[in-house]
Motif scaffolding. Structure first.
Motif, short mmCIF file in Angstrom:
data_model
loop_
_atom_site.label_atom_id
_atom_site.label_comp_id
_atom_site.label_asym_id
_atom_site.label_seq_id
_atom_site.Cartn_x
_atom_site.Cartn_y
_atom_site.Cartn_z
N GLY A 198 -36.84 25.41 24.12
CA GLY A 198 -36.84 24.31 23.08
C GLY A 198 -37.18 25.04 21.85
O GLY A 198 -37.07 26.40 21.74
N ASN A 241 -39.37 22.31 29.23
CA ASN A 241 -38.50 21.16 28.77
C ASN A 241 -37.41 20.94 29.57
O ASN A 241 -36.81 22.01 30.09
N ARG A 277 -33.60 18.91 29.66
CA ARG A 277 -32.70 18.05 29.17
C ARG A 277 -32.46 16.94 30.04
O ARG A 277 -32.25 16.98 31.47
N THR A 300 -37.06 11.10 22.21
CA THR A 300 -36.26 11.73 21.23
C THR A 300 -36.99 12.60 19.96
O THR A 300 -36.48 13.05 19.14
N GLY A 348 -35.94 14.70 16.74
CA GLY A 348 -35.05 15.06 17.91
C GLY A 348 -33.96 14.10 18.03
O GLY A 348 -33.95 13.10 17.42
N GLU A 369 -31.13 14.18 21.22
CA GLU A 369 -30.73 13.99 22.83
C GLU A 369 -32.21 13.85 23.52
O GLU A 369 -33.33 14.68 23.21
N LEU A 429 -35.21 14.45 25.63
CA LEU A 429 -35.86 15.66 26.14
C LEU A 429 -37.23 15.33 26.97
O LEU A 429 -38.20 14.54 26.25
N GLU A 467 -40.79 16.91 27.82
CA GLU A 467 -41.29 18.08 27.67
C GLU A 467 -42.86 18.02 28.41
O GLU A 467 -43.64 16.87 28.14
#
Length: 319
Positions: free
Chosen positions: A198, A211, A213, A244, A250, A252, A254, A256
């Motif tokens: 990231g 992270n 996706r 996001t 942000g 997409e 993600l 975390e």
């Protein structure tokens, strides 16, 4: 040997015939599992391969591209989960304009006379297929009399007096009710994937993250107490943000995950993040110090919840 294919047309994959089940299988919940296991049992009784047919993207995503419905499971997890139930072959059919236009009768004919040679076809309650959702159990049974295959529908699976469905699971996840979601799934809700690099902002703030996706519309977003699987012998306690990232612009979705008291390199590793409890909504903070202060509070809250909440994994029973 497990085989994955993407098209219903082509050379024969099952020369002696097969037992086929069809569904979206998003989430692979208790109802989906009952359907697949029934097809596998029938295939074993007949000495034939067991085959599941599903779609990618899901039909509802294709028809609502501007506002796609939330997805529970990414393709890799769906594939691995389906093969884990004993299937011999899985057709993850490319769903686009061409397949959407195929009439239900023509689709059934392809499944029977094409590369699968279906001897039996099984679906879940109220499943529909083909152009304008024109296919149902009655049509399959009529086509079966014409083409020489049997068709059936399994009994619905109920939890808490209501039929198990992906819709109920999405509602439970939105409400942060992970106990209910796990009861419908037969296991805790997790999201898996390969750890990617990231912006490493979390590391500079004292909260390095693993992270993942999520290139679909997620069924939930916010800050959560979580456990990470795939790191050691036991699930690793963590706090996770899924969304996001409005404070850092942000886009997409993600996921975390900050693993408590962990020091190691996870890039490229495949992990699964188990959701235990919802802490709060995503929020846009005025600056990074305000974000960092809230991250401290989130971490403290997640630690308290995880210390008081044993893992659901050993308690789940998958009928």
């Amino acid at each position: 040997m497990s085989r994955l294919f993407r098209d219903v047309d082509g050379g024969s994959l099952c020369p002696r015939g097969s037992v086929v089940c069809i569904g979206a299988f998003d989430g692979l919940h208790l109802g989906h599992r009952a359907l697949v296991r029934h097809a596998v049992a029938r295939a074993q009784a007949l000495g034939l391969p067991a085959v599941a047919l599903s779609f990618e993207p899901l039909p509802r995503e294709f028809f609502a591209r501007g506002n796609p419905p939330p997805r529970l499971t990414l393709p890799r997890d769906r594939i691995e989960g389906l093969f884990g139930l004993g299937l011999d072959q899985l057709g993850l059919l490319r769903f686009g304009a061409a397949l959407a236009a195929v009439r239900a009768r023509d689709f059934a004919r392809r499944v029977r006379a094409g590369r699968l040679g279906a001897r039996e076809v099984w679906i879940g309650p109220e499943f529909r297929f083909g152009n304008r959702r024109g296919g149902d159990l009655a049509l399959l049974q009529a086509m079966g009399e014409e083409l020489g295959f049997a068709a059936g529908e399994i009994e619905p699976v109920h939890v808490g007096g209501e039929r198990v469905s992906s819709t109920r699971i999405r509602e439970a996840l939105r409400a942060g009710d992970f106990v209910q979601a796990a009861a419908l799934l037969g296991r805790p809700y997790t999201i898996g994937g390969r750890v990617v690099r990231g912006r490493q902002l979390g590391r500079t703030l004292g909260y390095p993250t693993a992270n993942l996706r999520f290139p679909k519309t997620p069924a939930l977003s916010g800050i959560y107490a979580t456990r990470v699987h795939g790191i050691g012998a036991q699930p690793w306690p963590s706090v996770s943000s899924f969304g996001t990232r409005p404070t850092v612009d942000g886009v997409e979705p993600l996921l975390e995950a900050h693993l408590f008291d962990f020091d190691g390199d996870l890039y490229g590793r495949h992990i699964e993040v188990e959701f235990v409890a919802r802490l709060r909504d995503e929020e846009k903070f005025p600056d990074l110090p305000a974000l960092t202060a809230q991250m401290h509070r989130d971490a403290d809250g997640a630690r308290r919840i995880l210390n008081a909440s044993p893992s659901q994994e050993t308690a789940m029973v998958d009928p």
